[in-house]
Design a protein around this motif. Structure first.
Motif, PDB file in Angstrom:
ATOM      1  N   SER A 190     -24.356  21.648  38.483  1.00  0.00           N
ATOM      2  CA  SER A 190     -25.244  21.854  39.648  1.00  0.00           C
ATOM      3  C   SER A 190     -24.166  21.873  40.642  1.00  0.00           C
ATOM      4  O   SER A 190     -23.054  22.036  40.589  1.00  0.00           O
ATOM      5  CB  SER A 190     -25.977  20.420  39.755  1.00  0.00           C
ATOM      6  OG  SER A 190     -24.764  19.254  39.821  1.00  0.00           O
TER       7      SER A 190
ATOM      8  N   ASP B 118     -22.966  20.504  44.482  1.00  0.00           N
ATOM      9  CA  ASP B 118     -23.122  19.579  45.472  1.00  0.00           C
ATOM     10  C   ASP B 118     -22.409  20.000  46.774  1.00  0.00           C
ATOM     11  O   ASP B 118     -21.330  20.308  46.568  1.00  0.00           O
ATOM     12  CB  ASP B 118     -22.449  18.369  45.203  1.00  0.00           C
ATOM     13  CG  ASP B 118     -23.360  17.591  44.204  1.00  0.00           C
ATOM     14  OD1 ASP B 118     -24.563  17.876  43.959  1.00  0.00           O
ATOM     15  OD2 ASP B 118     -23.166  16.707  43.392  1.00  0.00           O
TER      16      ASP B 118
ATOM     17  N   ALA C 213     -21.279  18.969  50.805  1.00  0.00           N
ATOM     18  CA  ALA C 213     -21.149  17.642  51.529  1.00  0.00           C
ATOM     19  C   ALA C 213     -21.188  18.350  53.105  1.00  0.00           C
ATOM     20  O   ALA C 213     -20.169  19.130  53.244  1.00  0.00           O
ATOM     21  CB  ALA C 213     -19.891  16.703  51.190  1.00  0.00           C
TER      22      ALA C 213
ATOM     23  N   ARG D  85     -28.988  12.246  50.062  1.00  0.00           N
ATOM     24  CA  ARG D  85     -28.724  13.592  49.126  1.00  0.00           C
ATOM     25  C   ARG D  85     -30.194  14.251  49.177  1.00  0.00           C
ATOM     26  O   ARG D  85     -31.221  13.612  49.123  1.00  0.00           O
ATOM     27  CB  ARG D  85     -28.392  12.953  47.814  1.00  0.00           C
ATOM     28  CG  ARG D  85     -28.424  14.030  46.794  1.00  0.00           C
ATOM     29  CD  ARG D  85     -27.894  13.459  45.267  1.00  0.00           C
ATOM     30  NE  ARG D  85     -26.907  12.856  45.366  1.00  0.00           N
ATOM     31  CZ  ARG D  85     -25.884  13.745  45.018  1.00  0.00           C
ATOM     32  NH1 ARG D  85     -25.799  14.923  44.638  1.00  0.00           N
ATOM     33  NH2 ARG D  85     -24.472  13.028  44.826  1.00  0.00           N
TER      34      ARG D  85
ATOM     35  N   THR E  84     -32.389  16.932  47.202  1.00  0.00           N
ATOM     36  CA  THR E  84     -32.572  17.633  46.019  1.00  0.00           C
ATOM     37  C   THR E  84     -33.944  18.071  45.658  1.00  0.00           C
ATOM     38  O   THR E  84     -34.933  17.484  46.496  1.00  0.00           O
ATOM     39  CB  THR E  84     -31.993  16.517  44.820  1.00  0.00           C
ATOM     40  OG1 THR E  84     -31.787  17.292  43.830  1.00  0.00           O
ATOM     41  CG2 THR E  84     -33.204  15.544  44.410  1.00  0.00           C
TER      42      THR E  84
ATOM     43  N   THR F  48     -32.094   9.675  48.312  1.00  0.00           N
ATOM     44  CA  THR F  48     -32.161  10.715  47.667  1.00  0.00           C
ATOM     45  C   THR F  48     -33.517  11.082  48.174  1.00  0.00           C
ATOM     46  O   THR F  48     -34.536  10.461  47.936  1.00  0.00           O
ATOM     47  CB  THR F  48     -32.160  10.488  46.038  1.00  0.00           C
ATOM     48  OG1 THR F  48     -30.929  10.296  45.714  1.00  0.00           O
ATOM     49  CG2 THR F  48     -32.363  12.057  45.752  1.00  0.00           C
TER      50      THR F  48
ATOM     51  N   CYS G 252     -32.782  24.425  47.373  1.00  0.00           N
ATOM     52  CA  CYS G 252     -32.010  23.255  46.366  1.00  0.00           C
ATOM     53  C   CYS G 252     -32.834  23.733  44.976  1.00  0.00           C
ATOM     54  O   CYS G 252     -32.614  22.938  44.223  1.00  0.00           O
ATOM     55  CB  CYS G 252     -32.757  22.149  46.707  1.00  0.00           C
ATOM     56  SG  CYS G 252     -31.711  21.529  48.173  1.00  0.00           S
TER      57      CYS G 252
ATOM     58  N   ASP H 224     -27.771  20.254  45.459  1.00  0.00           N
ATOM     59  CA  ASP H 224     -27.831  19.100  46.288  1.00  0.00           C
ATOM     60  C   ASP H 224     -27.128  19.376  47.525  1.00  0.00           C
ATOM     61  O   ASP H 224     -25.751  19.695  47.501  1.00  0.00           O
ATOM     62  CB  ASP H 224     -27.449  17.902  45.300  1.00  0.00           C
ATOM     63  CG  ASP H 224     -28.504  17.460  44.353  1.00  0.00           C
ATOM     64  OD1 ASP H 224     -29.530  18.334  44.295  1.00  0.00           O
ATOM     65  OD2 ASP H 224     -28.328  16.565  43.484  1.00  0.00           O
TER      66      ASP H 224
ATOM     67  N   ILE I  24     -25.708  17.036  50.628  1.00  0.00           N
ATOM     68  CA  ILE I  24     -25.323  15.690  51.103  1.00  0.00           C
ATOM     69  C   ILE I  24     -25.085  15.335  52.373  1.00  0.00           C
ATOM     70  O   ILE I  24     -23.881  16.064  53.147  1.00  0.00           O
ATOM     71  CB  ILE I  24     -24.245  15.001  50.096  1.00  0.00           C
ATOM     72  CG1 ILE I  24     -24.576  15.325  48.519  1.00  0.00           C
ATOM     73  CG2 ILE I  24     -23.809  13.585  50.558  1.00  0.00           C
ATOM     74  CD1 ILE I  24     -23.438  14.937  47.700  1.00  0.00           C
TER      75      ILE I  24
ATOM     76  N   GLN J   5     -16.117  14.506  44.818  1.00  0.00           N
ATOM     77  CA  GLN J   5     -17.024  14.464  43.882  1.00  0.00           C
ATOM     78  C   GLN J   5     -17.852  16.010  44.227  1.00  0.00           C
ATOM     79  O   GLN J   5     -18.535  16.236  43.313  1.00  0.00           O
ATOM     80  CB  GLN J   5     -17.939  13.560  43.991  1.00  0.00           C
ATOM     81  CG  GLN J   5     -17.133  12.117  43.674  1.00  0.00           C
ATOM     82  CD  GLN J   5     -17.886  10.864  43.985  1.00  0.00           C
ATOM     83  OE1 GLN J   5     -19.320  11.017  43.828  1.00  0.00           O
ATOM     84  NE2 GLN J   5     -17.348   9.876  44.137  1.00  0.00           N
ATOM     85  N   VAL J   6     -17.484  16.720  45.290  1.00  0.00           N
ATOM     86  CA  VAL J   6     -18.264  17.594  45.658  1.00  0.00           C
ATOM     87  C   VAL J   6     -17.716  18.944  45.403  1.00  0.00           C
ATOM     88  O   VAL J   6     -16.716  19.307  45.101  1.00  0.00           O
ATOM     89  CB  VAL J   6     -18.745  17.321  47.036  1.00  0.00           C
ATOM     90  CG1 VAL J   6     -19.491  16.371  47.409  1.00  0.00           C
ATOM     91  CG2 VAL J   6     -17.564  17.961  48.023  1.00  0.00           C
ATOM     92  N   ASP J   7     -18.703  20.233  45.395  1.00  0.00           N
ATOM     93  CA  ASP J   7     -18.225  21.433  44.960  1.00  0.00           C
ATOM     94  C   ASP J   7     -17.803  22.116  46.056  1.00  0.00           C
ATOM     95  O   ASP J   7     -16.985  22.808  46.261  1.00  0.00           O
ATOM     96  CB  ASP J   7     -19.418  22.142  44.390  1.00  0.00           C
ATOM     97  CG  ASP J   7     -19.772  21.679  43.026  1.00  0.00           C
ATOM     98  OD1 ASP J   7     -19.088  21.524  42.052  1.00  0.00           O
ATOM     99  OD2 ASP J   7     -20.692  21.240  42.815  1.00  0.00           O
TER     100      ASP J   7
END
Length: 680
Positions: A58, A60, A62, A97, A99, A145, A153, A158, A160, A181-183
């Motif tokens: 997935s 993500d 932010a 979040r 989604t 969420t 999406c 996702d 954030i 933690q995000v891409d």
């Protein structure tokens, strides 16, 4: 089977990326079916592992920035709906979040683990600070969420929404916790007040440590600027970002280092986009294409989509593609061994069987030796870090004492009514400096570990080559047996293997070295086409990033509480006050040393990294060797029973060989495209 063409291999959009993932998943599942038919159980376990990774894939994103920079409006513009609450006051108080889901709803996850479903219109009552009641509720919430049928999406994306920075400390901590933690992260800056001191510090000391390769910069409010001023504002911001990036890299790598010189040459221009989120949102809601174009939002969206799919995908997709190539090669060689072996006389097979088993045992012994060498390399990597570890505490202490010695203190400052404020003022400077030192050393340690892994991969290339040669020898043992009949699959297999094969470890190392050449410094800045960084090298190997980007000690917690007041409050005179501060701070550093063994933590981090590499070598090697030996043992049993291959069995093998060849062809073309993206 879908043959590759330009349309099929275009993964610079979410739709194209998802289609490519579907194609790769289909091919992996088909190879798994073939593997089951040939009883290649170990290889199938590795395929299953890759399929699970793909299923959980997935994106993500932010959205970060100071409070009241228009983050929620930007998200609403991405979504094309007024979903998140916005206000002229600091608004978001939790992680929100967004989604995809067909039915709109909100799930509230509380810090105590409870889950509550609410309607979307109730969201402001839970996640904002607009009322005292909502502020109290938001303090208990871990994450909200928002499920909504938004096209953006639909493709596992996702978004954030993070609380505003520099509003209060708890909100900032929430934002910082999500960054690793995000891409991708989007830093939102206002055109009217670009780069406050807080934004500069956040960029240099927080965001860049989490990988600039994953950061886009959005300047909002350009509709409030004169048209001829917009380009100047954007250029000014881009120049300042580049300056901060280089400053950070110089501090981490060393200004005179070869790494910094290479990094400086590779550094591209930061991606800075000027937009009007308000115009974009209004244009999308009203279907006003002219207003949407005027907002400059479509260009930003297009780059964001490419950024998340093509650049990131070039690394992420290398793992399933390498698995397809490796498994395809194994299946084709297994087919050829089977057909050739069953055409042999019993005595001839027995002789060749023993020769192949000896080759397998030799390769296992070589693998054992390599695993031992990896242990030695881990020890050497840690020993190389020792000077860095030795200087950490002296640097931390000397710089902290220098702050205390040089800070301006007047007699008025240490009077009873002012002394506590003075202590906290000095302590704040010491704490901020200590955090920056800790972060800097953590990054330098991480860089050295990555460099040591890279060197180990170069060394292991020889083992990868030896393994490939050994497997070829096993295969060739059974090729062209004396008096063998005309074999139906031999031409197919030989052609396919010769043209496309990148088996096992050879494929892994090929991908590794491509990534290594583009390898990033300072948490991955500038690496892999600017899309991914820290951990991407290990991702290419299919190894999870098992170590965090860590701070050596919990400096923040040590500098809280009223211990300093008690320690220094009764000191009379400025110099006595300074002496008291020095003594108290040094005592706290001593406590920190006792609370956490810094050197032990680093040793564990090195071991985790090299253990992950060992596990990969073990699994990749044993998968092929176990399946090869199982195939030979099955053939031995059949030959002893004087079984021969029926025409139906030959036809089935021919069908499998043709199917695998097409899959291999497909994967080879994708692999070339991935390499071209990585090698930009």
């Amino acid at each position: 089977m879908l043959m590759m063409n330009e349309k099929a291999t275009n993964f610079s959009s979410f739709v194209g990326y998802r289609q490519l993932v579907i194609d790769l998943t289909t091919d992996l599942k088909k190879l798994k079916e073939y593997g089951e038919h040939l009883k290649l159980e170990n290889g199938n376990m590795l395929i299953e592992e890759i399929l699970k990774r793909i299923a959980n894939d997935s994106f993500d994103i932010a959205i970060v920035g100071e409070f009241k920079r228009g983050k929620s409006t930007l998200i609403n513009a991405l979504l094309g709906k007024d979903i998140l609450p916005t206000d002229i006051l600091p608004c978001s108080a939790t992680l929100n979040r967004i989604t995809y889901n067909v039915s709109p709803l909100v799930k509230i996850e509380y810090k105590d683990g409870q889950i509550e479903d609410i309607s979307i219109d109730k969201l402001p009552e839970y996640v904002t600070k607009l009322t005292d009641e909502s502020a109290k509720i938001s303090e208990k919430i871990k994450e909200a969420t928002v499920y909504y049928p938004i096209n953006y999406c639909r493709n596992n994306v996702d978004i954030i929404d993070t609380p505003g920075l520099n509003d209060d400390k708890s909100m900032t901590d929430i934002t910082l916790s999500v960054l690793p933690q995000v891409d991708a992260a989007i830093l939102v800056i206002m055109a009217q007040s670009p780069f406050s001191e807080y934004e500069r510090d956040f960029l240099e000391n927080k965001l860049l440590t989490n990988d600039l390769g994953r950061v886009l910069f959005v300047v909002t409010g350009i509709d409030r600027c004169d048209e001829d001023e917009v380009d100047k504002v954007l250029k000014s911001i881009a120049d300042r970002i580049e300056k901060y990036v280089l400053k950070k890299a110089a501090k981490t790598l060393g200004e005179d280092s070869e790494e910094f010189a290479v990094y400086r040459r590779k550094l591209g221009k930061p991606k800075v986009f000027g937009i009007s989120a308000k115009q974009a949102l209004k244009g999308k809601i009203k279907g006003d294409d002219e207003l949407l174009e005027k907002s400059c939002f479509p260009q930003f969206e297009k780059e964001l989509e490419r950024f998340l799919t093509e650049d990131r995908g070039a690394v992420v997709l290398q793992v399933p593609v390498n698995r397809i190539l490796a498994t395809s090669s194994e299946i084709l060689k297994t087919i050829e061994i089977q057909e050739n072996a069953l055409a042999m006389k019993k005595e001839e097979f027995e002789e060749k069987y023993q020769e192949a088993i000896n080759e397998i045992n030799h390769l296992r012994q070589k693998k054992k030796e390599e695993l031992s060498r990896i242990n030695t390399s881990a020890t050497n990597a840690f020993n190389h870090l020792q000077p860095l570890l030795d200087e950490f505490w002296p640097t931390l202490e000397s710089q902290s004492l220098a702050i205390i010695d040089n800070v301006d203190i007047q007699a008025e400052d240490i009077k009873k009514d002012n002394i506590e404020y003075t202590q906290q003022r000095i302590l704040s400077q010491v704490s901020d400096n200590a955090k920056n030192i800790g972060q800097n050393y953590s990054e330098r340690i991480q860089i050295e570990i990555e460099k040591a892994l890279d060197q180990e991969a170069v060394r292991l290339q020889k083992f990868g080559d030896e393994m490939l040669a050994s497997l070829d020898r096993i295969h060739n043992i059974f090729v062209n047996p004396t008096g063998a009949p005309d074999l139906m699959v031999e031409g197919i297999v030989s052609s396919a293997i010769g043209s496309f094969t990148i088996p096992g470890l050879a494929g892994v190392w090929t991908g590794y070295r491509i990534a290594g050449v583009k390898g990033a410094f300072v948490g991955g800045i500038g690496g892999f086409g600017g899309a991914v960084g820290a951990g991407a090298i290990m991702a290419l190997l299919g190894i999870p990033l098992v170590w965090p980007a860590f701070l050596a000690v919990s400096i923040v917690s040590v500098f809280t509480g009223n211990w300093l007041t008690k320690a220094v409050f009764k000191k009379d005179g400025i110099e006595a006050f300074r002496a008291g501060m020095r003594e108290a701070v040094l005592n706290q550093f001593d406590e920190m040393k006792k609370q956490g063994d810094f050197v032990k933590n680093v040793r564990q981090q090195v071991n985790r990294a090299f253990d992950a590499l060992k596990e990969k070598i073990e699994s990749e090697t044993e998968t092929v060797l176990n399946d090869t030996q199982h195939t030979l043992d099955e053939l031995k049993t059949k030959i002893q029973r004087e079984n021969i291959m029926t025409e139906k069995e030959k036809e089935e093998l021919k069908e499998i060989a043709l199917g695998v060849t097409k899959i291999m062809e497909n994967a080879s073309k994708i692999n070339q495209q991935l390499i071209s993206v990585l090698d930009k």
